[in-house]
Design a protein around this motif. Structure first.
Motif, PDB file in Angstrom:
ATOM      1  N   UNK A   4      57.826  36.278 -27.842  1.00  0.00           N
ATOM      2  CA  UNK A   4      59.147  35.791 -28.185  1.00  0.00           C
ATOM      3  C   UNK A   4      60.061  37.012 -28.205  1.00  0.00           C
ATOM      4  N   UNK A   5      61.046  37.053 -27.336  1.00  0.00           N
ATOM      5  CA  UNK A   5      61.898  38.235 -27.201  1.00  0.00           C
ATOM      6  C   UNK A   5      62.747  38.519 -28.437  1.00  0.00           C
ATOM      7  N   UNK A   6      62.805  37.573 -29.364  1.00  0.00           N
ATOM      8  CA  UNK A   6      63.565  37.762 -30.597  1.00  0.00           C
ATOM      9  C   UNK A   6      62.660  38.055 -31.789  1.00  0.00           C
ATOM     10  N   UNK A   7      61.372  38.190 -31.566  1.00  0.00           N
ATOM     11  CA  UNK A   7      60.394  38.343 -32.637  1.00  0.00           C
ATOM     12  C   UNK A   7      59.797  39.752 -32.601  1.00  0.00           C
ATOM     13  N   UNK A   8      59.912  40.455 -33.720  1.00  0.00           N
ATOM     14  CA  UNK A   8      59.321  41.792 -33.816  1.00  0.00           C
ATOM     15  C   UNK A   8      57.805  41.666 -33.656  1.00  0.00           C
ATOM     16  N   UNK A   9      57.202  42.469 -32.796  1.00  0.00           N
ATOM     17  CA  UNK A   9      55.757  42.367 -32.580  1.00  0.00           C
ATOM     18  C   UNK A   9      54.922  42.846 -33.771  1.00  0.00           C
ATOM     19  N   UNK A  10      55.539  43.515 -34.732  1.00  0.00           N
ATOM     20  CA  UNK A  10      54.801  44.010 -35.887  1.00  0.00           C
ATOM     21  C   UNK A  10      54.854  43.056 -37.077  1.00  0.00           C
ATOM     22  N   UNK A  16      66.539  41.271 -34.298  1.00  0.00           N
ATOM     23  CA  UNK A  16      67.979  41.529 -34.286  1.00  0.00           C
ATOM     24  C   UNK A  16      68.442  42.303 -33.052  1.00  0.00           C
ATOM     25  N   UNK A  17      67.692  42.205 -31.980  1.00  0.00           N
ATOM     26  CA  UNK A  17      68.085  42.860 -30.733  1.00  0.00           C
ATOM     27  C   UNK A  17      68.952  41.899 -29.940  1.00  0.00           C
ATOM     28  N   UNK A  18      70.085  42.388 -29.469  1.00  0.00           N
ATOM     29  CA  UNK A  18      70.967  41.501 -28.708  1.00  0.00           C
ATOM     30  C   UNK A  18      70.784  41.662 -27.200  1.00  0.00           C
ATOM     31  N   UNK A  19      69.945  42.579 -26.762  1.00  0.00           N
ATOM     32  CA  UNK A  19      69.757  42.796 -25.326  1.00  0.00           C
ATOM     33  C   UNK A  19      69.220  41.546 -24.609  1.00  0.00           C
ATOM     34  N   UNK A  48      53.564  41.513 -24.463  1.00  0.00           N
ATOM     35  CA  UNK A  48      54.704  41.816 -23.615  1.00  0.00           C
ATOM     36  C   UNK A  48      55.630  42.743 -24.407  1.00  0.00           C
ATOM     37  N   UNK A  49      56.363  43.585 -23.733  1.00  0.00           N
ATOM     38  CA  UNK A  49      57.241  44.530 -24.415  1.00  0.00           C
ATOM     39  C   UNK A  49      58.443  43.792 -25.021  1.00  0.00           C
ATOM     40  N   UNK A  50      58.576  43.868 -26.339  1.00  0.00           N
ATOM     41  CA  UNK A  50      59.736  43.332 -27.052  1.00  0.00           C
ATOM     42  C   UNK A  50      60.143  44.344 -28.117  1.00  0.00           C
ATOM     43  N   UNK A  51      61.343  44.215 -28.619  1.00  0.00           N
ATOM     44  CA  UNK A  51      61.873  45.176 -29.585  1.00  0.00           C
ATOM     45  C   UNK A  51      61.199  45.079 -30.946  1.00  0.00           C
ATOM     46  N   UNK A  52      60.968  46.239 -31.522  1.00  0.00           N
ATOM     47  CA  UNK A  52      60.517  46.358 -32.907  1.00  0.00           C
ATOM     48  C   UNK A  52      61.766  46.249 -33.773  1.00  0.00           C
ATOM     49  N   UNK A  53      61.683  45.569 -34.895  1.00  0.00           N
ATOM     50  CA  UNK A  53      62.865  45.393 -35.747  1.00  0.00           C
ATOM     51  C   UNK A  53      63.210  46.682 -36.488  1.00  0.00           C
ATOM     52  N   UNK A  54      64.436  46.748 -36.956  1.00  0.00           N
ATOM     53  CA  UNK A  54      64.924  47.927 -37.651  1.00  0.00           C
ATOM     54  C   UNK A  54      64.168  48.155 -38.955  1.00  0.00           C
ATOM     55  N   UNK A  55      63.791  47.108 -39.639  1.00  0.00           N
ATOM     56  CA  UNK A  55      63.057  47.239 -40.887  1.00  0.00           C
ATOM     57  C   UNK A  55      61.686  47.896 -40.656  1.00  0.00           C
TER      58      UNK A  55
END
Length: 65
Positions: A4-10, A16-19, A48-55
């Protein structure tokens, strides 16, 4: 596995990535953030590569101090 491209993998919370929404790269918090190499070692290799959240990023940095 499709991530899920909106879900932090950790933590599985919203990253919260808008890309993925085609925002300008300058508009997302992650483009100016520093991601230590070690944080990527925590990711499952089959994901799959997705963004890690800021937290998660901030918690990782605090543990390494």
């Amino acid at each position: 596995m499709i991530a899920d491209k909106y879900c932090c993998p950790l933590c599985k919370n919203n990253n919260q990535c808008c890309i993925p929404n085609d925002c300008s790269a300058e508009g997302c918090w992650c483009t100016d953030a520093f991601f230590p190499k070690g944080i990527f070692d925590l990711l499952p290799t089959e994901r799959e590569k997705v963004c890690i959240c800021q937290n998660c990023l901030e918690e990782f940095k605090q543990r390494r101090v």
